[in-house]
Design a protein around this motif. Structure first.
Motif, mmCIF file in Angstrom:
data_model
loop_
_atom_site.group_PDB
_atom_site.id
_atom_site.type_symbol
_atom_site.label_atom_id
_atom_site.label_comp_id
_atom_site.label_asym_id
_atom_site.label_seq_id
_atom_site.Cartn_x
_atom_site.Cartn_y
_atom_site.Cartn_z
ATOM 1 N N LEU A 146 15.858 -5.496 0.476
ATOM 2 C CA LEU A 146 14.907 -4.055 -0.656
ATOM 3 C C LEU A 146 13.440 -4.401 -0.587
ATOM 4 C CD1 LEU A 146 16.006 -3.089 -2.370
ATOM 5 C CD2 LEU A 146 15.704 -4.566 -4.305
ATOM 6 N N LEU A 147 13.181 -3.786 0.020
ATOM 7 C CA LEU A 147 12.028 -3.421 0.145
ATOM 8 C C LEU A 147 11.067 -2.722 -1.331
ATOM 9 C CD1 LEU A 147 11.782 -0.950 3.167
ATOM 10 C CD2 LEU A 147 11.803 -3.445 3.438
ATOM 11 N N GLY A 148 9.584 -2.800 -0.872
ATOM 12 C CA GLY A 148 8.869 -2.497 -2.560
ATOM 13 C C GLY A 148 9.188 -3.276 -3.691
ATOM 14 N N ASN A 177 1.075 -1.372 0.208
ATOM 15 C CA ASN A 177 0.414 -0.201 -0.241
ATOM 16 C C ASN A 177 1.177 1.142 -0.040
ATOM 17 O OD1 ASN A 177 -2.647 -1.142 0.257
ATOM 18 N ND2 ASN A 177 -1.966 -2.233 2.374
ATOM 19 N N THR A 178 0.212 2.341 -0.419
ATOM 20 C CA THR A 178 1.385 3.514 -0.484
ATOM 21 C C THR A 178 1.086 4.470 0.153
ATOM 22 O OG1 THR A 178 1.461 3.822 -3.219
ATOM 23 C CG2 THR A 178 1.573 5.493 -2.035
ATOM 24 N N SER A 179 1.982 5.209 1.357
ATOM 25 C CA SER A 179 1.205 5.983 2.297
ATOM 26 C C SER A 179 1.662 7.252 2.139
ATOM 27 C CB SER A 179 1.839 5.442 3.774
ATOM 28 O OG SER A 179 2.929 4.057 4.147
ATOM 29 N N PRO A 180 0.560 8.583 2.761
ATOM 30 C CA PRO A 180 0.662 9.270 2.345
ATOM 31 C C PRO A 180 2.056 9.630 2.840
ATOM 32 C CG PRO A 180 -1.614 8.867 3.562
ATOM 33 C CD PRO A 180 -0.188 7.903 3.213
ATOM 34 N N ALA A 181 2.541 11.200 2.393
ATOM 35 C CA ALA A 181 3.789 12.015 2.180
ATOM 36 C C ALA A 181 3.495 12.580 2.966
ATOM 37 C CB ALA A 181 4.412 11.981 1.015
ATOM 38 N N GLY A 182 4.966 13.651 3.476
ATOM 39 C CA GLY A 182 4.615 14.769 4.238
ATOM 40 C C GLY A 182 4.446 14.354 6.030
ATOM 41 N N SER A 220 7.548 -10.458 0.737
ATOM 42 C CA SER A 220 6.588 -11.381 0.275
ATOM 43 C C SER A 220 5.523 -10.873 -0.185
ATOM 44 C CB SER A 220 6.439 -12.759 0.824
ATOM 45 O OG SER A 220 5.759 -12.286 2.116
ATOM 46 N N PHE A 221 4.901 -9.589 -0.253
ATOM 47 C CA PHE A 221 4.177 -8.802 -0.278
ATOM 48 C C PHE A 221 3.355 -8.725 -2.111
ATOM 49 C CE2 PHE A 221 7.068 -5.935 -2.475
ATOM 50 C CZ PHE A 221 6.807 -5.285 -3.515
ATOM 51 N N PHE A 222 4.198 -9.004 -3.353
ATOM 52 C CA PHE A 222 4.040 -8.828 -4.592
ATOM 53 C C PHE A 222 3.245 -10.809 -4.598
ATOM 54 C CE2 PHE A 222 4.234 -11.044 -8.619
ATOM 55 C CZ PHE A 222 4.579 -10.092 -9.864
ATOM 56 N N PRO A 223 2.988 -11.560 -4.170
ATOM 57 C CA PRO A 223 1.432 -12.786 -4.151
ATOM 58 C C PRO A 223 -0.053 -11.759 -3.445
ATOM 59 C CG PRO A 223 3.341 -13.944 -3.221
ATOM 60 C CD PRO A 223 3.892 -12.271 -3.517
#
Length: 346
Positions: free
Chosen positions: A187-189, A38-43, A209-212
């Motif tokens: 490595l992350l991401g 998941n993408t976390s909000p920046a800032g 192992s987030f890809f599956p």
């Protein structure tokens, strides 16, 4: 980390860590700051805090609370607190430099508490390497982190959507040259099989192992071939151009779908009575057919996702087992060619 932060009090009261709490007895547990799926909000990073997001919204963490959560989780290894918001394109050099400085400062504070925390005596803390796409800052981050008593290194900011593969490989290779060989690099991401192989060539040892999970969320099944030496029957089929139909053009409009998966929501599978992948030994492939999983998915039955996840994790773990064997047998190039060849099979 987001889930653990929400349930910190429960884990603290349990006192025996998340492995026993969740029944993960034979699993190596690594705790990352954010969920790469998941993408976390920046800032939301300051000199004293970072933020994570749970079901109830933003959770601001100081180093003290971050380390208290690690003590409650009791992982085998975990990353230090870090400013990882410089992976977006066009981040300024000044912002990248600040992220490296903050991350090193957070690491120093985490190390002090790590050494004082009884629950983490058996755990390893991994230092986080930042620097965006600026080579100078990447190298500075690596050199300074390597001076600290860490058990390994986390290469952050190389997410698949954020960086060109060739640029990523160049930065990772240069960064890895600054790190001690006996300590692992995680490595992350990055999870796509072709990108994993490229990063292994550049010096990476460990991956998430987030890809599956992402593939499962799309209603897809991993279906690429990673066997260097196929069995005689499969070899003859391939020679005659009769390889199994495992991938067709993306028909559900999902731009995130990769060439390594098949979209089981597609109507072509409603009367397909083969297993998801011929020869796969997972529970789903041994007990169920493509048509059944297709039916579960189009009717929004929860079992569809469960069966897909069982298959996708088994397939992904099989890929990594074969990758380790290829490296041990000095056949990484053969393995790479096999995986990339099968991308072009249809």
């Amino acid at each position: 980390m987001e889930v653990s932060a929400e349930h910190q009090e429960v884990l603290e009261e349990f006192k025996e860590g998340i492995r026993k709490f969740a029944g993960l007895h034979d699993t190596v547990l690594f705790c990352s700051l954010h969920d790469s799926a998941n993408t976390s909000p920046a800032g939301h990073v300051t000199n004293k805090t970072v933020s994570v997001w749970g079901s109830g919204g933003r959770i601001e963490l100081t180093v003290a609370r971050f380390m208290a959560i690690q003590a409650a989780i009791q992982p085998d290894c975990y990353q230090s607190m870090a400013d990882g918001e410089t992976w977006q394109a066009n981040t300024s050099r000044k912002r990248v430099r600040k992220a490296v400085d903050r991350t090193l400062a957070h690491l120093d504070e985490c190390l002090v508490l790590h050494q004082k925390t009884q629950e983490l005596k058996q755990a390893e803390i991994f230092g986080v390497l930042e620097g965006g796409d600026i080579m100078e800052e990447r190298l500075r981050s690596a050199r300074e982190t390597a001076k600290r008593p860490v058990g390994g290194f986390v290469l952050d900011g190389f997410h698949s959507a954020a960086m060109d593969q060739d640029v990523r490989a160049q930065l990772i290779k240069a960064t890895s040259a600054e790190l001690p060989e006996e300590k692992p690099r995680l490595l992350l991401g990055v999870g796509r099989p072709d990108e994993v192989i490229s990063c292994v060539e550049a010096g990476v040892d460990l991956f998430e192992s987030f890809f599956p999970f992402q593939v499962t969320e799309r209603g897809c099944a991993l279906s690429f071939n990673y066997t260097i030496d196929p069995d005689p029957e499969t070899a003859v089929l391939e020679l005659n151009g009769e390889t199994p139909d495992v991938r067709k053009p993306n028909s559900n409009g999902d731009e995130n779908m990769t060439p390594f998966e098949m979209n089981l929501k597609d109507k072509r599978y409603q009367d397909d009575f083969r297993p998801l992948v011929e020869g796969c030994g997972c529970y789903c492939c041994k007990k169920h057919m493509r048509a059944y999983v297709h039916h579960l998915l189009v009717t929004n039955e929860l079992l569809g996702g469960v069966l897909l996840m069982l298959h996708n994790m088994a397939h992904y773990l099989g890929f990594f087992k074969a990758l380790r064997e290829a490296i041990a047998g000095d056949r990484l190039l053969d393995f790479k060619n096999r995986v990339l060849y099968c991308r072009e099979g249809d």
